[in-house]
Scaffold this motif. Structure first.
Motif, PDB file in Angstrom:
ATOM      1  N   PHE A  28      59.495  65.793   2.734  1.00  0.00           N
ATOM      2  CA  PHE A  28      58.050  66.008   2.876  1.00  0.00           C
ATOM      3  C   PHE A  28      57.770  67.044   3.953  1.00  0.00           C
ATOM      4  CE2 PHE A  28      54.052  65.059   5.091  1.00  0.00           C
ATOM      5  CZ  PHE A  28      53.161  65.250   4.048  1.00  0.00           C
ATOM      6  N   SER A  29      56.784  67.911   3.638  1.00  0.00           N
ATOM      7  CA  SER A  29      56.300  68.879   4.613  1.00  0.00           C
ATOM      8  C   SER A  29      54.782  68.830   4.621  1.00  0.00           C
ATOM      9  CB  SER A  29      56.769  70.296   4.243  1.00  0.00           C
ATOM     10  OG  SER A  29      56.156  71.252   5.095  1.00  0.00           O
ATOM     11  N   TYR A  30      54.191  68.819   5.807  1.00  0.00           N
ATOM     12  CA  TYR A  30      52.730  68.808   5.904  1.00  0.00           C
ATOM     13  C   TYR A  30      52.135  70.118   5.418  1.00  0.00           C
ATOM     14  CZ  TYR A  30      52.700  64.392   8.397  1.00  0.00           C
ATOM     15  OH  TYR A  30      52.828  63.068   8.715  1.00  0.00           O
ATOM     16  N   SER A  31      52.929  71.173   5.436  1.00  0.00           N
ATOM     17  CA  SER A  31      52.505  72.439   4.855  1.00  0.00           C
ATOM     18  C   SER A  31      53.343  72.676   3.621  1.00  0.00           C
ATOM     19  CB  SER A  31      52.707  73.596   5.845  1.00  0.00           C
ATOM     20  OG  SER A  31      52.437  74.828   5.216  1.00  0.00           O
ATOM     21  N   THR A  32      52.688  72.773   2.477  1.00  0.00           N
ATOM     22  CA  THR A  32      53.426  72.930   1.206  1.00  0.00           C
ATOM     23  C   THR A  32      53.784  74.384   0.924  1.00  0.00           C
ATOM     24  OG1 THR A  32      51.321  73.071   0.024  1.00  0.00           O
ATOM     25  CG2 THR A  32      52.364  70.898   0.181  1.00  0.00           C
TER      26      THR A  32
END
Length: 586
Positions: free
Chosen positions: A349-353
């Protein structure tokens, strides 16, 4: 895709609510038609009295005509009253619907939206911006429809009476339009800037009032006042600029109206002198020209309201244009009765896609895999930023995993209805959310038809009932905004009672005792044990002493699982967990 802000789209957006009450709309339109007809008739009485009754010296006809004129005036007043009253009902109903729809839409948006939005700005959109649209559903605004027919009808009438004067006064109409075009953009820009500055001012007020204890403890009142003064002064400047343009615009329109009246007086007097027009006709003609100018005057006077409404509409559809990305799949099912447990399968998971690269170490989670067995307590430990809280956000589907999957008894999380998922997960976190209300309202938040007996039972298990029963108002005690009247431990116990009353299958403790002192932590630990009994639970712990009895401990570092096992086994391995443990007890 951002929706284009136009007058047509704004009116369509607003009047879609009006059309839900068509009967009320038709009543208002009928009243406006009658009002228009009565206004058209009134000058005829003046003309008839001057040109017919006075030359005939007939007092009977005079009294009869004046009586009819007074009756018409009374009817005009009555229909104006009904039009204004029912228009207000229609307006308030529509604004209520628009505000409720916007509020529901905001609540439906993903958590990520609120993390990048300002609360004060959203409040302005829900209040002031919606209120600005109310001017579009008013007697003045709806009368524009009637005024259009009045304009056409009166224009045809005055051409029939005297086409030369009609042509002369028509010269002023393009001049009005020209003035409108010049000032439209200026006024709109000024009000847009004023709206943005008002939102900034609201944000500053909201931030200041919610951080008042911090401000006072650092005696920073002067600096905060200076910030607010800057926003307030900026708003003042924009409003003055808008008012300056409006102050030029309105007299310019009035001048054009007076110019039209002067033309009629000049030409009318000439035709009266030449015997081509009667005095009564000229007086009535002036009244009709005023009626002709009225639609244009009404529209131009509503210009600043329309411009403000257009700015507010643009700000509203900016919010409406944002759609939630986390939604139920077409064949989503209810949360299962867990018998096996929860599985995190190779999730990243990344908060910025944007530009995601799972090998560069910058993501919140990288290829995380572990199980949370049914009825067992699984603990997550690691330094701050290791990704522990991110996992709780993924389990509750506040965010979507970028890759991998989460299973509840082999059912993918995306195949479970969001409401059902969150109904079956209770979270007790370090930062307790307390609403401004009573203790009862806080404990039973999210639940309905809960008896006081059940509330007290949950409070007893959370070790706070003894405190509640000693209060003069008991469960009806007000806790203040954000629970300012409660201690940290009391807030935490209320949140535990709330979780107990929810009776969820899955419990998540997100550093629930991290902010408490040792004595408070010991008192609350018993309440937490009551909460975790016979439940599938995930415990995020900063203090490793609180997870000795966990069935399994997952150790994380930089978004990855580095080891797992029981407390005793991990200490024997002399690994990362032992270093964390030893660091806390040095």
């Amino acid at each position: 895709m951002k929706k284009e802000v136009t007058l047509l789209s704004m009116f369509r957006y607003v009047f879609q609510t009006v059309l839900q009450k068509k009967r009320l709309l038709f009543l208002n339109i009928a009243a406006l038609i009658i009002i228009t007809a009565l206004q058209f008739v009134m000058p005829q009485f003046t003309q008839y009295i001057i040109d017919k009754i006075i030359p005939d010296k007939s007092m009977t006809k005079l009294f009869y005509s004046v009586a009819l004129m007074i009756l018409a005036a009374v009817l005009l007043g009555v229909f104006n009253y009904f039009s204004t009253y029912y228009m207000s009902i229609m307006s308030q109903n529509s604004i209520l619907t628009l505000r409720e729809n916007l509020f529901r839409h905001i609540l439906s948006l993903d958590s990520a939206y609120f993390e990048s939005s300002k609360t004060g700005d959203l409040m302005v959109r829900l209040t002031s911006d919606i209120n600005n649209l109310q001017s579009l559903i008013s007697a003045n605004m709806l009368s524009i429809i009637g005024n259009f027919f009045t304009f056409v009808g009166v224009l045809v009438f005055i051409i029939i009476v005297n086409w030369q004067m009609a042509l002369a006064v028509s010269i002023t109409f393009p001049l009005m339009f020209f003035i409108y075009r010049i000032f439209r953009t200026r006024i709109r820009t000024a009000f847009r800037n004023a709206r943005v500055s008002q939102a900034d001012m609201s944000n500053q007020m909201q931030n200041t009032l919610t951080q008042i204890q911090l401000i006072k403890s650092f005696t920073n009142e002067k600096a905060e006042s200076k910030k607010f003064d800057q926003f307030a002064d900026q708003n003042r400047q924009y409003m003055i600029e808008a008012s300056r343009n409006q102050a030029i615009f309105s007299p310019s329109i009035d001048f054009v109206n007076y110019l039209g009246t002067a033309i009629i007086l000049l030409l009318g007097s000439y035709f009266v002198i030449k015997g081509q027009l009667l005095v009564g006709q000229m007086v009535a003609y002036i009244s009709y020209v005023a009626m002709l100018q009225s639609p244009i005057r009404s529209f131009t006077q509503l210009l600043n309201q329309i411009q403000q409404s257009l700015i507010s509409y643009g700000r509203i559809i900016d919010v409406i244009g944002v759609q939630p990305k986390i939604i139920d799949s077409p064949d989503a099912e209810n949360f299962p009765q867990i018998k096996q447990g929860i599985k995190l399968d190779d999730i990243s998971f990344s908060y910025s896609t944007d530009n995601v690269n799972f090998n560069d170490g910058s993501n919140a989670l990288n290829n995380v895999t572990f199980n949370i067995p049914y009825g067992k307590t699984t603990a997550l430990v690691g330094h701050s930023g290791a990704g522990k809280t991110t996992i709780t956000k993924l389990l509750t589907r506040f965010y979507e995993v970028t890759s991998g999957n989460i299973f509840f008894d082999n059912i993918p999380i995306k195949d479970i209805k969001i409401k059902s998922l969150r109904d079956n997960i209770a979270i007790v976190s370090q930062d307790v959310d307390i609403i401004d209300g009573t203790i009862r309202e806080n404990i039973m938040y999210g639940e309905s038809d809960i008896s006081d007996k059940n509330i007290h039972e949950a409070a007893q298990m959370a070790n706070i009932d003894d405190y509640i029963v000693k209060l003069p108002d008991g469960l009806d005690t007000q806790v203040g905004e954000r629970g300012i009247k409660l201690s940290g431990g009391q807030k935490q116990r209320i949140s535990i009672a709330r979780a107990l009353l929810k009776d969820a299958q899955v419990i998540i403790l997100d550093e629930a005792t991290a902010a408490l002192d040792n004595e408070s932590e010991k008192a609350i630990q018993h309440a937490l044990n009551n909460l975790l009994t016979n439940r599938t639970s995930l415990v995020i712990a900063h203090r490793l002493s609180t997870i000795h009895n966990a069935d399994n401990i997952i150790v994380m570092d930089q978004g990855r699982v580095v080891e797992s096992g029981t407390h005793e086994n991990l200490l024997k391995q002399n690994s990362y967990y032992k270093k964390l443990y030893d660091a806390q007890f040095e």
